[in-house]
Design an enzyme around this catalytic site. Structure first.
Site, short mmCIF file in Angstrom:
data_model
loop_
_atom_site.label_atom_id
_atom_site.label_comp_id
_atom_site.label_asym_id
_atom_site.label_seq_id
_atom_site.Cartn_x
_atom_site.Cartn_y
_atom_site.Cartn_z
N LYS A 113 0.64 -1.42 -0.06
CA LYS A 113 -0.29 -0.17 0.15
C LYS A 113 0.77 1.36 0.22
O LYS A 113 0.95 2.71 -0.39
CB LYS A 113 -0.65 -0.08 1.31
C1 LIG Z 1 -4.27 -5.11 1.34
C2 LIG Z 1 -3.51 -5.86 1.34
C3 LIG Z 1 -4.23 -7.23 0.69
C4 LIG Z 1 -5.55 -6.98 -0.23
O1 LIG Z 1 -5.21 -6.04 -0.95
P1 LIG Z 1 -6.99 -5.22 -2.20
O2 LIG Z 1 -6.37 -4.21 -2.45
O3 LIG Z 1 -7.72 -4.81 -0.57
O4 LIG Z 1 -7.49 -6.33 -2.57
C5 LIG Z 1 -3.65 -8.11 0.51
N1 LIG Z 1 -1.99 -7.87 1.15
C6 LIG Z 1 -1.65 -7.28 1.87
C7 LIG Z 1 -0.29 -7.57 2.60
C8 LIG Z 1 -2.10 -5.89 1.96
O5 LIG Z 1 -2.35 -4.62 2.69
#
Ligand SMILES: *Cc1c(COP(=O)(O)O)cnc(C)c1O
Length: 468
Positions: A113
């Site tokens: 993210k």
């Molecule tokens: C947020 C997250 C996900 C899921 O991603 P999305 O965009 O919500 O589908 C998967 N793995 C990790 C480590 C995350 O932080």
């Protein structure tokens, strides 16, 4: 670029409005009115560029130059990735003859993210500076969004940030990455409820026009289009590295809110040769059931070893639905209404069938996740986090299709040390910049799953939008 709402009754917006408001007023999500194209020569020219330059090329068509000039965009992307701790930013690691792991966990908070949020912080800062305004970021997190958003917004003059997270459902490392940030503009709210409750509280605050206007509420969840846009770049970067546009690719993406895998879909709509997307789910398998057999029906959220995927209502799925329903916003609004009321998406089988050319899904429960972590460690000597393990396991369950396959590694193993230790007996250590995390003091309030309590807390601490 003009943006439209997936529910069809909000006027078109330019990037500026989409960035600042997050969710459309009709409750829908913003998407570009048309997909910009990257032709094969443009894709080929990405290989060899530094990562920030690739991002600038990929996002350029989505942002007006009158708002963000080429020079500003170069500076914002440069700054966004300066804090990453791997020189390649998003390195690829080959794990078998035709499969690569794309490591997206070298940013400041150790999860993918950071890729979009670090840039989002810079874009907000730039645009608010031009307008002489401030904003109040309100978000819900199942773990990783929270710390990534807080790191992206901390100490910025024009922003306050309120982050809601479900009590007891985020790992200690995840919680501490939020609550130990010592910045006057950061407010953590622990909610006695689930992630979906947190997300509903945020949506309800956005639906409150008075609150929204007074404090300039804005979102940094993956409902903000700029998040999706920022993630699209690493699909281009990875594919260009591995021979795009001359090859076909498939991506395997561990999925919760459907933001990351939807970014892959966007890359494909822009021209990247993607022939297959595998949606990897944990025991909270609504998306798996949808892609597998057209059943999108809500059941309770169960805690799992991969908490950032413990989601039942995946916000970004509505963006795909909009395209599957031929961009008919009224039809999407009706379907979402029925989904909310009945807990079942109408016409799921047809939508699922239409999506299966491109999408498939796999699911791993916690036991399978642990054995996957163990297997990868035994066979490759590598520690992977449980979200990444779900994706690697999903890749192994999927039929080979002759493409080059890229599996997304979305978090650093040290973010989820309990699961990694349970599987392998080895407790992964935090990287140096976080090594004293468990000793730092925490700051948060705990509130009931109650809209008025949360709203009053925001009112009491946020700064009004206009600067005097
Ligand atoms: C947020 C997250 C996900 C899921 O991603 P999305 O965009 O919500 O589908 C998967 N793995 C990790 C480590 C995350 O932080």
């Amino acid at each position: 670029m003009k943006y439209v709402s997936t529910r069809g009754s909000t006027p078109e917006q330019a990037f500026e409005g989409v960035l600042l408001s997050g969710l459309a007023r009709d409750g829908g999500l913003f998407v570009p009115g048309a997909w910009p194209a990257m032709d094969p020569a443009a894709i080929a020219s990405l290989d060899g560029l530094a990562y920030p330059q690739i991002v600038a090329r990929v996002v350029r068509p989505f942002i007006e130059e009158t708002l963000v000039s080429d020079d500003d965009l170069a500076r914002i992307t440069e700054e966004a990735y300066a804090g990453f701790r791997h020189p390649a930013i998003a390195p690829l690691r080959q794990i078998d003859a035709d499969t690569w792991l794309l490591e997206l966990f070298h940013g400041p908070t150790l999860a993918f993210k950071d890729f979009a949020l670090q840039m989002l912080g810079g874009l907000f800062d730039h645009v608010l500076g031009l307008r002489g305004e401030r904003l109040t970021i309100v978000g819900a997190t199942s773990g990783d969004t929270g710390s990534a958003a807080i790191e992206a917004c901390r100490d910025r003059d024009n922003l306050d940030i309120f982050m809601l997270y479900p009590e007891g459902r985020v790992s200690e490392v995840q919680r501490r990455q939020m609550t130990t940030v010592d910045a006057a503009n950061v407010y953590n709210i622990e909610v006695r409820g689930t992630f979906d409750d947190c997300q509903d509280l945020v949506k309800a605050m956005f639906a409150d026009d008075g609150l929204r206007d007074e404090f300039g509420l804005s979102a940094v969840n993956s409902i903000n289009w700029a998040r999706v846009m920022g993630q699209t770049a690493y699909y281009f970067a990875a594919a260009a590295r591995l021979g795009a546009p001359g090859r076909e690719f498939s991506f395997v993406v561990p999925t919760g809110n459907f933001g990351n895998v939807y970014s892959a879909y966007v890359a494909r709509e822009m021209g990247l040769p993607v022939s297959h997307l595998v949606v990897a789910a944990n025991r909270n398998d609504i998306l798996y059931r949808f892609f597998d057999r057209g059943d999108m029906s809500i059941s309770g959220v169960e805690p799992s070893l991969s908490p950032s995927m413990d989601i039942q209502v995946s916000s970004n799925f509505e963006r795909l639905m909009f395209d599957l329903m031929d961009r008919d916003g009224t039809a999407v609004a009706d379907a979402m209404q029925a989904f909310r009321t009945d807990g079942v998406l109408p016409d799921g089988e047809r939508l699922s069938t239409d999506s299966r050319d491109l999408f498939s899904a796999q699911r791993l429960d916690d036991d399978e996740t642990l054995s996957e972590i163990r297997r990868v460690h035994e066979e490759a000597g590598m520690l992977v986090d449980p979200h990444t393990a779900v994706a690697i396991g999903a890749a192994r369950k999927s039929p080979r299709d002759g493409t080059k396959r890229v599996v997304l590694a979305t978090a650093h193993p040290a973010k989820f040390p309990d699961a990694v230790e349970q599987a392998t007996g080895i407790r992964p250590g935090l990287p140096p910049h976080l090594s004293d995390l468990l000793d730092r003091p925490e700051r948060a309030v705990t509130l009931d799953n109650d809209l008025s309590a949360v709203r009053e807390h925001v009112r009491a601490h946020a700064t009004p939008r206009r600067k005097d």
